[in-house]
Design a protein around this motif. Structure first.
Motif, mmCIF file in Angstrom:
data_model
loop_
_atom_site.group_PDB
_atom_site.id
_atom_site.type_symbol
_atom_site.label_atom_id
_atom_site.label_comp_id
_atom_site.label_asym_id
_atom_site.label_seq_id
_atom_site.Cartn_x
_atom_site.Cartn_y
_atom_site.Cartn_z
ATOM 1 N N ILE A 146 0.897 -1.134 -0.147
ATOM 2 C CA ILE A 146 0.115 0.027 -0.316
ATOM 3 C C ILE A 146 0.695 1.275 -0.019
ATOM 4 C CG2 ILE A 146 -1.341 1.420 1.522
ATOM 5 C CD1 ILE A 146 -3.054 -1.373 2.008
ATOM 6 N N ALA A 147 1.977 1.302 0.776
ATOM 7 C CA ALA A 147 2.753 2.582 0.748
ATOM 8 C C ALA A 147 3.347 2.648 -0.506
ATOM 9 C CB ALA A 147 3.967 2.121 1.898
ATOM 10 N N GLU A 148 3.766 1.665 -1.343
ATOM 11 C CA GLU A 148 4.660 1.800 -2.678
ATOM 12 C C GLU A 148 3.630 2.278 -3.445
ATOM 13 O OE1 GLU A 148 5.921 -1.954 -4.015
ATOM 14 O OE2 GLU A 148 7.428 -2.203 -2.318
ATOM 15 N N PHE A 149 2.303 1.815 -3.378
ATOM 16 C CA PHE A 149 1.435 2.551 -4.310
ATOM 17 C C PHE A 149 1.036 3.884 -4.042
ATOM 18 C CE2 PHE A 149 -0.330 -1.975 -5.252
ATOM 19 C CZ PHE A 149 0.058 -1.833 -6.448
ATOM 20 N N GLU A 150 1.016 4.384 -2.788
ATOM 21 C CA GLU A 150 0.686 5.895 -2.429
ATOM 22 C C GLU A 150 1.889 6.396 -2.973
ATOM 23 O OE1 GLU A 150 0.078 5.732 1.787
ATOM 24 O OE2 GLU A 150 -1.850 4.850 1.552
ATOM 25 N N GLU A 151 3.158 6.032 -2.956
ATOM 26 C CA GLU A 151 4.413 6.716 -3.390
ATOM 27 C C GLU A 151 4.262 7.023 -4.634
ATOM 28 O OE1 GLU A 151 7.946 4.815 -1.959
ATOM 29 O OE2 GLU A 151 7.600 5.097 -0.067
ATOM 30 N N LYS A 152 3.801 5.781 -5.369
ATOM 31 C CA LYS A 152 3.862 6.163 -7.022
ATOM 32 C C LYS A 152 2.598 7.168 -7.435
ATOM 33 C CE LYS A 152 5.328 1.488 -8.448
ATOM 34 N NZ LYS A 152 4.951 0.266 -8.692
ATOM 35 N N GLU A 153 1.595 7.018 -6.501
ATOM 36 C CA GLU A 153 0.411 8.162 -6.958
ATOM 37 C C GLU A 153 1.115 9.676 -6.484
ATOM 38 O OE1 GLU A 153 -2.878 7.253 -4.667
ATOM 39 O OE2 GLU A 153 -3.207 5.425 -5.778
ATOM 40 N N GLU A 154 1.968 9.786 -5.560
ATOM 41 C CA GLU A 154 2.594 10.753 -5.337
ATOM 42 C C GLU A 154 3.379 11.512 -6.095
ATOM 43 O OE1 GLU A 154 3.787 11.008 -1.258
ATOM 44 O OE2 GLU A 154 1.731 10.700 -0.414
ATOM 45 N N ALA A 155 4.425 10.595 -6.709
ATOM 46 C CA ALA A 155 5.479 10.892 -7.590
ATOM 47 C C ALA A 155 4.832 11.096 -8.878
ATOM 48 C CB ALA A 155 6.325 9.490 -7.689
ATOM 49 N N GLU A 156 3.793 10.749 -9.338
ATOM 50 C CA GLU A 156 3.253 10.923 -10.792
ATOM 51 C C GLU A 156 3.036 12.536 -10.769
ATOM 52 O OE1 GLU A 156 -0.092 8.792 -11.684
ATOM 53 O OE2 GLU A 156 0.957 6.862 -11.244
ATOM 54 N N PRO A 157 3.266 12.999 -12.279
ATOM 55 C CA PRO A 157 3.359 14.539 -12.274
ATOM 56 C C PRO A 157 1.530 14.643 -12.100
ATOM 57 C CG PRO A 157 3.896 13.584 -14.120
ATOM 58 C CD PRO A 157 4.035 12.358 -13.072
ATOM 59 N N ALA A 158 1.145 15.831 -11.643
ATOM 60 C CA ALA A 158 -0.218 16.161 -11.401
ATOM 61 C C ALA A 158 -0.723 16.657 -12.617
ATOM 62 C CB ALA A 158 -0.226 17.184 -10.345
ATOM 63 N N GLY A 159 0.124 17.253 -13.619
ATOM 64 C CA GLY A 159 -0.585 18.003 -14.832
ATOM 65 C C GLY A 159 -0.873 19.388 -14.548
ATOM 66 N N PRO A 160 -1.548 20.098 -15.674
ATOM 67 C CA PRO A 160 -1.932 21.280 -15.344
ATOM 68 C C PRO A 160 -3.158 21.528 -14.570
ATOM 69 C CG PRO A 160 -2.269 20.696 -17.519
ATOM 70 C CD PRO A 160 -1.449 19.486 -16.940
ATOM 71 N N THR A 161 -3.245 22.573 -13.955
ATOM 72 C CA THR A 161 -4.367 22.703 -13.273
ATOM 73 C C THR A 161 -5.549 23.381 -14.125
ATOM 74 O OG1 THR A 161 -3.931 24.876 -12.224
ATOM 75 C CG2 THR A 161 -3.263 23.078 -10.965
ATOM 76 N N GLU A 162 -6.896 23.263 -13.679
ATOM 77 C CA GLU A 162 -7.959 24.076 -14.372
ATOM 78 C C GLU A 162 -7.457 25.448 -14.654
ATOM 79 O OE1 GLU A 162 -12.305 24.202 -13.300
ATOM 80 O OE2 GLU A 162 -11.880 22.402 -12.749
ATOM 81 N N LEU A 163 -6.893 26.190 -13.666
ATOM 82 C CA LEU A 163 -6.676 27.540 -13.760
ATOM 83 C C LEU A 163 -5.735 27.879 -14.986
ATOM 84 C CD1 LEU A 163 -7.021 30.316 -12.912
ATOM 85 C CD2 LEU A 163 -5.378 30.123 -11.120
#
Length: 155
Positions: A113-130
């Motif tokens: 579970i910790a590895e999956f959470e780290e992968k989700e945090e490490a992925e670039p978030a991309g541009p925001t709506e603004l």
């Protein structure tokens, strides 16, 4: 009351718990076999052929019992009053093994579970709506350089 009970049973958590209990019972049988057939004979060999199931304290024998006084199974079958502390030792070893295996499973699950959470945090978030709205505004301005209002949210 019956309607509420049906709703309770139909919930997913109850079904998951039922499956876990069934698998746990089967796993308990595997651990018991591991203890009785593999671990206890090794421990018996280390301690000079000791069989923990033979360790008991005889409190009283039933009337008319003529069998051996050191055979736990025969005494138990005859209904003798005794304290089988050897069986308790075996059950305690079963518990320790089962608890250790559950500990390893929970530890591994937490690690995954910790590895999956780290992968989700490490992925670039991309541009925001603004950011996207600003890009659209800039594209519109570039397409029509003569139109630039002084007031407004985009100006």
């Amino acid at each position: 009351m019956l309607k509420d009970f049906k709703a309770f049973i139909a919930k997913g958590n109850v079904m998951d718990l039922a499956v876990a209990v069934i698998i746990g019972a089967a796993f308990g049988a595997i651990v018991k076999s591991l203890t009785d057939e593999i671990i206890m004979p090794v421990i018996g060999a280390i301690f000079g052929g000791a069989d923990f199931s033979r360790y008991f304290i005889l409190l009283d024998t039933p009337e008319g019992y003529e069998g051996p006084m050191d055979d736990y199974a025969a005494l138990q079958e005859a209904g003798a009053a005794m304290i089988g502390y050897g069986s308790f030792i075996t059950a305690a070893i079963n518990f320790v093994i089962l608890a250790f295996i559950v500990f390893l499973l929970v530890r591994y699950a937490k690690k995954v579970i910790a590895e999956f959470e780290e992968k989700e945090e490490a992925e670039p978030a991309g541009p925001t709506e603004l950011d996207i709205l600003k890009e659209i505004r800039d594209e519109l301005r570039a397409a029509r350089p003569d139109y630039a209002p002084e007031e407004g949210p985009m100006g």
